[in-house]
Design a protein around this motif. Structure first.
Motif, PDB file in Angstrom:
ATOM      1  N   ALA A  74       0.919  -1.078   0.027  1.00 19.73           N
ATOM      2  CA  ALA A  74       0.044   0.095  -0.083  1.00 19.73           C
ATOM      3  C   ALA A  74       0.855   1.273  -0.052  1.00 19.73           C
ATOM      4  O   ALA A  74       0.463   2.127  -0.656  1.00 19.73           O
ATOM      5  N   ALA A  75       1.742   1.224   0.756  1.00 17.51           N
ATOM      6  CA  ALA A  75       2.843   2.341   0.882  1.00 17.51           C
ATOM      7  C   ALA A  75       3.637   2.786  -0.246  1.00 17.51           C
ATOM      8  O   ALA A  75       3.801   3.976  -1.026  1.00 17.51           O
ATOM      9  N   ALA A  76       3.896   1.552  -1.275  1.00 17.72           N
ATOM     10  CA  ALA A  76       4.510   1.638  -2.436  1.00 17.72           C
ATOM     11  C   ALA A  76       3.700   2.366  -3.387  1.00 17.72           C
ATOM     12  O   ALA A  76       4.220   3.025  -4.597  1.00 17.72           O
ATOM     13  N   ILE A  77       2.292   2.187  -3.427  1.00 20.99           N
ATOM     14  CA  ILE A  77       1.600   2.633  -4.601  1.00 20.99           C
ATOM     15  C   ILE A  77       0.793   4.143  -4.080  1.00 20.99           C
ATOM     16  O   ILE A  77       0.189   4.717  -4.948  1.00 20.99           O
ATOM     17  N   ALA A  78       0.887   4.344  -2.851  1.00 24.63           N
ATOM     18  CA  ALA A  78       0.461   5.631  -2.359  1.00 24.63           C
ATOM     19  C   ALA A  78       0.929   6.722  -3.071  1.00 24.63           C
ATOM     20  O   ALA A  78       2.234   7.008  -3.192  1.00 24.63           O
ATOM     21  N   GLY A  79       0.061   7.750  -3.721  1.00 25.04           N
ATOM     22  CA  GLY A  79       0.301   8.987  -4.145  1.00 25.04           C
ATOM     23  C   GLY A  79       0.949   8.632  -5.861  1.00 25.04           C
ATOM     24  O   GLY A  79       1.266   9.664  -6.538  1.00 25.04           O
TER      25      GLY A  79
END
Length: 102
Positions: A74-79
């Motif tokens: 999730a953090a890798a695709i955020a933004g």
């Protein structure tokens, strides 16, 4: 029997007592066996060890990742994506309801 070989055998026996293995049988194609044997030789491991490593790797990347992996993904695709809507953070419930109504 040489002392070195004797020590290796004892170490293997001790390792097998710590790591319990279950003998199983699988059916592979001739191409799979040839590729696995070549890779085992290249990596300097037994065919059984290579297959165990492959299984471990497949299980580690299973379809149901653990919580830490989900957070990392999730953090890798955020933004990385843009909605084109400037007020999405404020009106996200409204937009979600509209999307479900379609």
């Amino acid at each position: 029997m040489t002392t070195d070989r004797h020590n290796v055998i004892i170490n293997v026996i001790m390792l097998l007592e710590v790591i319990k293995v279950v003998r199983t049988q699988i059916q592979l194609t001739e191409q799979q066996v040839a590729a696995l044997k070549a890779r085992a030789v290249a990596e300097g491991v037994s065919l059984a060890e290579l297959i165990r490593r492959c299984i471990d790797q497949a299980l580690a990347t299973s379809l149901d990742p653990g919580p830490a992996e989900r957070i990392r993904r999730a953090a890798a695709i955020a933004g990385r994506f843009r909605s084109g809507t400037g007020d999405l953070a404020i009106n996200h419930d409204k937009y979600l309801a509209e999307a479900f109504d379609k």
